[in-house]
Structures are given as structure tokens and as C-alpha cells.
Motif scaffolding. Structure first.
Motif, PDB file in Angstrom:
ATOM      1  N   ILE A  30      41.423  26.272  31.788  1.00 31.48           N
ATOM      2  CA  ILE A  30      40.997  24.882  31.615  1.00 31.48           C
ATOM      3  C   ILE A  30      39.834  24.844  30.638  1.00 31.48           C
ATOM      4  CG2 ILE A  30      40.059  22.851  32.775  1.00 31.48           C
ATOM      5  CD1 ILE A  30      41.470  24.050  35.339  1.00 31.48           C
ATOM      6  N   THR A  31      39.960  24.018  29.624  1.00 31.51           N
ATOM      7  CA  THR A  31      38.924  23.873  28.604  1.00 31.51           C
ATOM      8  C   THR A  31      38.626  22.398  28.396  1.00 31.51           C
ATOM      9  OG1 THR A  31      39.679  25.872  27.482  1.00 31.51           O
ATOM     10  CG2 THR A  31      38.334  24.350  26.206  1.00 31.51           C
ATOM     11  N   LEU A  32      37.365  22.059  28.380  1.00 29.84           N
ATOM     12  CA  LEU A  32      36.911  20.701  28.107  1.00 29.84           C
ATOM     13  C   LEU A  32      36.304  20.693  26.704  1.00 29.84           C
ATOM     14  CD1 LEU A  32      36.074  17.798  28.966  1.00 29.84           C
ATOM     15  CD2 LEU A  32      33.990  18.818  29.873  1.00 29.84           C
ATOM     16  N   ILE A  33      36.841  19.843  25.841  1.00 28.91           N
ATOM     17  CA  ILE A  33      36.270  19.646  24.503  1.00 28.91           C
ATOM     18  C   ILE A  33      35.770  18.210  24.480  1.00 28.91           C
ATOM     19  CG2 ILE A  33      36.651  19.705  22.022  1.00 28.91           C
ATOM     20  CD1 ILE A  33      39.101  21.507  22.565  1.00 28.91           C
ATOM     21  N   GLN A  34      34.465  18.046  24.396  1.00 28.97           N
ATOM     22  CA  GLN A  34      33.845  16.740  24.597  1.00 28.97           C
ATOM     23  C   GLN A  34      32.905  16.414  23.452  1.00 28.97           C
ATOM     24  OE1 GLN A  34      34.027  15.048  27.780  1.00 28.97           O
ATOM     25  NE2 GLN A  34      32.477  13.515  27.450  1.00 28.97           N
ATOM     26  N   GLY A  35      32.922  15.181  22.998  1.00 27.58           N
ATOM     27  CA  GLY A  35      31.985  14.729  21.988  1.00 27.58           C
ATOM     28  C   GLY A  35      30.624  14.436  22.592  1.00 27.58           C
ATOM     29  N   GLU A  36      29.585  14.800  21.871  1.00 27.38           N
ATOM     30  CA  GLU A  36      28.211  14.577  22.338  1.00 27.38           C
ATOM     31  C   GLU A  36      27.926  13.087  22.567  1.00 27.38           C
ATOM     32  OE1 GLU A  36      24.316  16.889  21.031  1.00 27.38           O
ATOM     33  OE2 GLU A  36      24.946  15.439  19.508  1.00 27.38           O
ATOM     34  N   GLN A  37      28.531  12.219  21.744  1.00 22.67           N
ATOM     35  CA  GLN A  37      28.324  10.787  21.904  1.00 22.67           C
ATOM     36  C   GLN A  37      29.486  10.088  22.629  1.00 22.67           C
ATOM     37  OE1 GLN A  37      27.559  11.888  18.394  1.00 22.67           O
ATOM     38  NE2 GLN A  37      25.536  12.254  19.199  1.00 22.67           N
ATOM     39  N   ASP A  38      30.305  10.845  23.312  1.00 19.99           N
ATOM     40  CA  ASP A  38      31.397  10.256  24.088  1.00 19.99           C
ATOM     41  C   ASP A  38      30.791   9.308  25.121  1.00 19.99           C
ATOM     42  OD1 ASP A  38      33.443   9.887  26.160  1.00 19.99           O
ATOM     43  OD2 ASP A  38      34.523  11.493  25.141  1.00 19.99           O
ATOM     44  N   PRO A  39      31.381   8.135  25.339  1.00 18.20           N
ATOM     45  CA  PRO A  39      30.827   7.213  26.329  1.00 18.20           C
ATOM     46  C   PRO A  39      30.880   7.767  27.760  1.00 18.20           C
ATOM     47  CG  PRO A  39      32.844   6.325  25.367  1.00 18.20           C
ATOM     48  CD  PRO A  39      32.507   7.560  24.614  1.00 18.20           C
ATOM     49  N   HIS A  40      31.666   8.805  27.980  1.00 21.87           N
ATOM     50  CA  HIS A  40      31.702   9.489  29.272  1.00 21.87           C
ATOM     51  C   HIS A  40      30.864  10.764  29.116  1.00 21.87           C
ATOM     52  CE1 HIS A  40      35.546   7.324  28.792  1.00 21.87           C
ATOM     53  NE2 HIS A  40      35.245   6.915  30.008  1.00 21.87           N
ATOM     54  N   PRO A  41      29.621  10.768  29.587  1.00 23.70           N
ATOM     55  CA  PRO A  41      28.737  11.922  29.379  1.00 23.70           C
ATOM     56  C   PRO A  41      29.342  13.213  29.936  1.00 23.70           C
ATOM     57  CG  PRO A  41      27.533  10.089  30.346  1.00 23.70           C
ATOM     58  CD  PRO A  41      28.985   9.721  30.363  1.00 23.70           C
ATOM     59  N   VAL A  42      29.100  14.306  29.237  1.00 24.64           N
ATOM     60  CA  VAL A  42      29.671  15.591  29.634  1.00 24.64           C
ATOM     61  C   VAL A  42      29.243  15.973  31.055  1.00 24.64           C
ATOM     62  CG1 VAL A  42      27.888  17.094  28.640  1.00 24.64           C
ATOM     63  CG2 VAL A  42      30.251  17.894  28.784  1.00 24.64           C
ATOM     64  N   CYS A  43      28.028  15.627  31.461  1.00 28.78           N
ATOM     65  CA  CYS A  43      27.579  15.957  32.823  1.00 28.78           C
ATOM     66  C   CYS A  43      28.389  15.191  33.869  1.00 28.78           C
ATOM     67  CB  CYS A  43      26.087  15.696  32.988  1.00 28.78           C
ATOM     68  SG  CYS A  43      25.602  13.978  32.758  1.00 28.78           S
ATOM     69  N   GLY A  44      28.856  14.006  33.517  1.00 28.21           N
ATOM     70  CA  GLY A  44      29.687  13.232  34.436  1.00 28.21           C
ATOM     71  C   GLY A  44      31.079  13.804  34.596  1.00 28.21           C
ATOM     72  N   VAL A  45      31.509  14.585  33.621  1.00 26.40           N
ATOM     73  CA  VAL A  45      32.815  15.246  33.692  1.00 26.40           C
ATOM     74  C   VAL A  45      32.656  16.614  34.342  1.00 26.40           C
ATOM     75  CG1 VAL A  45      34.747  16.133  32.350  1.00 26.40           C
ATOM     76  CG2 VAL A  45      33.642  14.011  31.648  1.00 26.40           C
ATOM     77  N   CYS A  46      31.646  17.359  33.930  1.00 26.04           N
ATOM     78  CA  CYS A  46      31.456  18.729  34.443  1.00 26.04           C
ATOM     79  C   CYS A  46      30.975  18.751  35.888  1.00 26.04           C
ATOM     80  CB  CYS A  46      30.468  19.479  33.569  1.00 26.04           C
ATOM     81  SG  CYS A  46      31.132  19.870  31.950  1.00 26.04           S
ATOM     82  N   GLY A  47      30.213  17.768  36.290  1.00 26.82           N
ATOM     83  CA  GLY A  47      29.695  17.749  37.667  1.00 26.82           C
ATOM     84  C   GLY A  47      30.793  17.881  38.708  1.00 26.82           C
ATOM     85  N   PRO A  48      31.770  16.983  38.699  1.00 32.56           N
ATOM     86  CA  PRO A  48      32.861  17.099  39.677  1.00 32.56           C
ATOM     87  C   PRO A  48      33.684  18.376  39.494  1.00 32.56           C
ATOM     88  CG  PRO A  48      32.821  14.897  38.733  1.00 32.56           C
ATOM     89  CD  PRO A  48      31.849  15.738  37.945  1.00 32.56           C
ATOM     90  N   LEU A  49      33.872  18.811  38.266  1.00 35.04           N
ATOM     91  CA  LEU A  49      34.653  20.027  38.028  1.00 35.04           C
ATOM     92  C   LEU A  49      33.922  21.252  38.563  1.00 35.04           C
ATOM     93  CD1 LEU A  49      35.994  19.405  34.410  1.00 35.04           C
ATOM     94  CD2 LEU A  49      37.043  18.812  36.598  1.00 35.04           C
ATOM     95  N   ALA A  50      32.608  21.284  38.400  1.00 36.05           N
ATOM     96  CA  ALA A  50      31.823  22.426  38.869  1.00 36.05           C
ATOM     97  C   ALA A  50      31.948  22.585  40.381  1.00 36.05           C
ATOM     98  CB  ALA A  50      30.362  22.264  38.466  1.00 36.05           C
ATOM     99  N   GLY A  51      32.017  21.479  41.088  1.00 37.49           N
ATOM    100  CA  GLY A  51      32.143  21.528  42.545  1.00 37.49           C
ATOM    101  C   GLY A  51      33.533  21.909  43.026  1.00 37.49           C
ATOM    102  N   SER A  52      34.476  22.020  42.112  1.00 44.31           N
ATOM    103  CA  SER A  52      35.857  22.319  42.496  1.00 44.31           C
ATOM    104  C   SER A  52      36.098  23.811  42.715  1.00 44.31           C
ATOM    105  CB  SER A  52      36.816  21.826  41.409  1.00 44.31           C
ATOM    106  OG  SER A  52      36.729  22.659  40.255  1.00 44.31           O
ATOM    107  N   GLY A  53      35.196  24.649  42.189  1.00 44.62           N
ATOM    108  CA  GLY A  53      35.384  26.083  42.308  1.00 44.62           C
ATOM    109  C   GLY A  53      36.296  26.677  41.247  1.00 44.62           C
ATOM    110  N   LYS A  54      36.856  25.854  40.376  1.00 41.90           N
ATOM    111  CA  LYS A  54      37.733  26.330  39.303  1.00 41.90           C
ATOM    112  C   LYS A  54      36.885  26.756  38.106  1.00 41.90           C
ATOM    113  CE  LYS A  54      41.778  25.750  39.265  1.00 41.90           C
ATOM    114  NZ  LYS A  54      42.904  26.566  39.647  1.00 41.90           N
ATOM    115  N   GLU A  55      37.342  27.793  37.411  1.00 39.29           N
ATOM    116  CA  GLU A  55      36.680  28.193  36.179  1.00 39.29           C
ATOM    117  C   GLU A  55      37.162  27.309  35.043  1.00 39.29           C
ATOM    118  OE1 GLU A  55      36.432  32.253  34.912  1.00 39.29           O
ATOM    119  OE2 GLU A  55      36.563  32.939  36.991  1.00 39.29           O
ATOM    120  N   TYR A  56      36.255  26.974  34.163  1.00 37.07           N
ATOM    121  CA  TYR A  56      36.605  26.186  32.988  1.00 37.07           C
ATOM    122  C   TYR A  56      35.566  26.437  31.906  1.00 37.07           C
ATOM    123  CZ  TYR A  56      33.026  23.010  34.704  1.00 37.07           C
ATOM    124  OH  TYR A  56      31.835  22.477  35.147  1.00 37.07           O
ATOM    125  N   ARG A  57      35.961  26.183  30.673  1.00 40.27           N
ATOM    126  CA  ARG A  57      35.051  26.314  29.530  1.00 40.27           C
ATOM    127  C   ARG A  57      34.760  24.935  28.972  1.00 40.27           C
ATOM    128  NH1 ARG A  57      37.935  31.417  28.018  1.00 40.27           N
ATOM    129  NH2 ARG A  57      39.506  30.161  27.004  1.00 40.27           N
TER     130      ARG A  57
END
Length: 88
Positions: A30-57
């Protein structure tokens, strides 16, 4: 057009928690490619994913919004990352 076709369902899946539960069931890299100015902040995407226990880049593209493949300043880097992640 495709975005509008699926976003209504995606919003419901996100609100119910099913979207994250589906993510946990994935058995592939699983790889997340995110724009720095995306209206959905990267922390808002990574936060829930981090709690899932899955590895991702995560790759954050500078000077980029929501559509890096269309954006002049991020397009080349986006496709380079994509090629790298696909092993090409």
C-alpha cells in the motif's frame, strides 16, 4: 465523471467505518501519494491508516494539490514514484 460516480458511496463507507475495515483486509503493498496542498491533509489520511496495523509507504509531493498527474509541478515526480512502486 468517475469521481462523481463513486464519491457518494465512498462517503457512506467512510462514515460507517467500512472503508477502513476494507483497507485492513488488503493483502498487497500500500502506497499513499499525496499532494502537500491537497484539501485532505496527509495526517488526516495517515492517522486512521497508522492505527490499522498495516504497513504502507507515504510520498508527499511539494507544490501539489489533489491531482498530481495533472499538475505541472508534480506530474513528473508523481509518475516516477508510480513507476518505482510498480517495479518498473
Amino acid at each position: 465523471e468517475q469521481y462523481r460516480a463513486v464519491w457518494g458511496e465512498a462517503v457512506k463507507l467512510r462514515a460507517s467505518g467500512q472503508l477502513l475495515r476494507s483497507f485492513v483486509a488488503l493483502d498487497c503493498p500500500i502506497t499513499l501519494i499525496q499532494g502537500e496542498q491537497d484539501p485532505h491533509p496527509v495526517c488526516g489520511v495517515c492517522g486512521p491508516l497508522a492505527g490499522s496495523g498495516k504497513e504502507y509507504r507515504v510520498h508527499v509531493l511539494k507544490c501539489c494539490g489533489h491531482s498530481p498527474w495533472l499538475e505541472r509541478r508534480a506530474r513528473v515526480e508523481f509518475f516516477e514514484i508510480l513507476k518505482q512502486e510498480l517495479g518498473q
